[in-house]
Design a protein around this motif. Sequence first.
Motif, mmCIF file in Angstrom:
data_model
loop_
_atom_site.group_PDB
_atom_site.id
_atom_site.type_symbol
_atom_site.label_atom_id
_atom_site.label_comp_id
_atom_site.label_asym_id
_atom_site.label_seq_id
_atom_site.Cartn_x
_atom_site.Cartn_y
_atom_site.Cartn_z
ATOM 1 N N VAL B 82 35.767 35.019 36.066
ATOM 2 C CA VAL B 82 34.307 34.872 36.168
ATOM 3 C C VAL B 82 33.667 35.821 37.196
ATOM 4 N N PRO B 83 34.158 35.855 38.465
ATOM 5 C CA PRO B 83 33.458 36.713 39.431
ATOM 6 C C PRO B 83 33.523 38.195 39.095
ATOM 7 N N VAL B 84 34.522 38.636 38.318
ATOM 8 C CA VAL B 84 34.641 40.073 38.034
ATOM 9 C C VAL B 84 33.655 40.536 36.962
ATOM 10 N N CYS B 85 33.101 39.605 36.197
ATOM 11 C CA CYS B 85 32.209 39.989 35.091
ATOM 12 C C CYS B 85 30.973 40.681 35.636
ATOM 13 N N PRO B 86 30.706 41.935 35.189
ATOM 14 C CA PRO B 86 29.565 42.654 35.767
ATOM 15 C C PRO B 86 28.213 42.172 35.249
ATOM 16 N N LYS B 110 36.054 44.280 28.857
ATOM 17 C CA LYS B 110 37.416 43.727 28.909
ATOM 18 C C LYS B 110 37.927 43.467 30.334
ATOM 19 N N TYR B 111 37.070 43.662 31.334
ATOM 20 C CA TYR B 111 37.513 43.518 32.719
ATOM 21 C C TYR B 111 37.993 42.092 32.995
ATOM 22 N N CYS B 112 37.307 41.090 32.400
ATOM 23 C CA CYS B 112 37.692 39.697 32.641
ATOM 24 C C CYS B 112 39.113 39.423 32.153
#
Lengths: 300, 240
Positions: B82-86, B110-112
Amino acid sequence: MRPAFSVLFLTTLIGAGQGLFITLFFVELLAGSSLSAGFFVGGSFLALVLLGLGGISSVFHLGHPERAWRAMTMWRTSWLAREGIALPAFIAAVFAYGVAHWLNLGYTLVIGVVGVVLAIVLFVCTGMIYGAIKVLKEWAHPLTIVNFIVLGCASGTTLAAAYASFAAPELTITLAQAAFALTVLGVVTRVSSLWRNATLRPTSTLQTAIGIRHPRIVQKSQGSMGGSYNTREFFHGKSASFVRGILVMLVLGVFVLPLALVMVLPLLAFIVQYLGLLAERWYFFAEAQHPQNLYYQGKS
Amino acid sequence: MTQLALVIDLNVCVGCHACVTNCKQWNTSGAAGALVDCNPYEQDPNGTFFNRVQTFEVGEFPQTETVHFPKSCLHCEDPACVPVCPTGASYKRKEDGIVLVDYDKCIGCKYCSWACPYGVREFDEQRKVMTKCTLCVDRIYDESLPEERRKPSCVLACPPGARLFGDVHDPDSEVSVAIRERGGYTLMPEANTKPANHYLPRRKTTVTVRSDELYRSDNPHKIDGAPFDKNLPPTTEELN
């Protein structure tokens, strides 16, 4: 991890652009009076081309590029969002720096300081995108950020030396020496991280992944026959010899050949080092072992 | 605070994939759009699933045990994704702890999925957004359904009842009692994501019987007609 080519181009291109701009600033700071404004205008333009190409290639990584503007919203928590803000801000600073030199507006050193700060912020953001993923132990280390900064500055300074060999030949040797020193520093930092990653022990095991305490567990099915996103995204899918070949390209392309070439043929040195950096970034992805792969080790 | 979650009993799961097919059926028919299937009838069929059942063999033949292992989003209490989602497309609902993706905000970076240690997010190659288990958020609150049907489709489909659903923060809920009394555990605790979903271990039902319990200790071999055994402990009479 599977290397994503858009990201390989993004990080290498903007890294060289940032390094080039930082070099331009220090050239102006230390020897600005002896150079024409054209040197800095051309250099800023070159940096803008690299940053623009990097920005364009990053779009190919997205499933919905038309929504890319949304990627700036979560800057409080996401390093990717922070990069999404830092990149346009840095591009604007480089543009302002070039225009200020072109139109002789003054305050170029002030704009330059802002640009250098933004370049470093952008390096940290790019590095932290990878460094902040705790489950990828190969990436979650300060060396990741250090390598983005050092290798970006090394390639940018090599490019500056190549540019100076055409635009301001009297600077070429000094810049080539700086590029040589930064590349040597890169040997130290990148080899440290290569060594660290090669000797790293994974925290998660198949036992913790499924919670069964037995030394011998073999996967018999992974829930699909034809693969899935999980089997595509998290493994490079190449043979061990291919990966070793990339490692050789990394060492030769980023370090050995540029160090040999930069004093005599800086342009060739930059081209070789850039291609080497693509191999370096490919290897950076390939060496990261994602713990989710524990769930995808076999099918029968 | 409510934290809805699944508790999966590995002792009961038979690996029938009913949860997988019912999950796919429900979630491909919803308002969010179909879950893609690539090459469904050709070589290398693959597609987007929110839930998979994997199979592991534990031990060495003949001392082996087959473990079927259903795997879906664990709705972590401290989700790494969750926190990585831009864009804020990935979020954890405050009211019930479900981790969701807003498909209209997702840019498909796709970072999450890189940040999740469990590999439970799947990128949908057709819609070009990240997808994942929603705990059937579109049916568990649906008041047009009878109350006992307001559960995730995987839970409803499971023939042996290996999947429990409820609030793991309520100490008296079925899931909390199951976790507490039947040794519920989380996956990869070292990742510090505090998964809400728990698994119940495989177990064998055994009763410990001591040898003297097989005989009536006061006069075993005479009354019950059991053969005389000189190794038996002395009876009460013999001791007196």
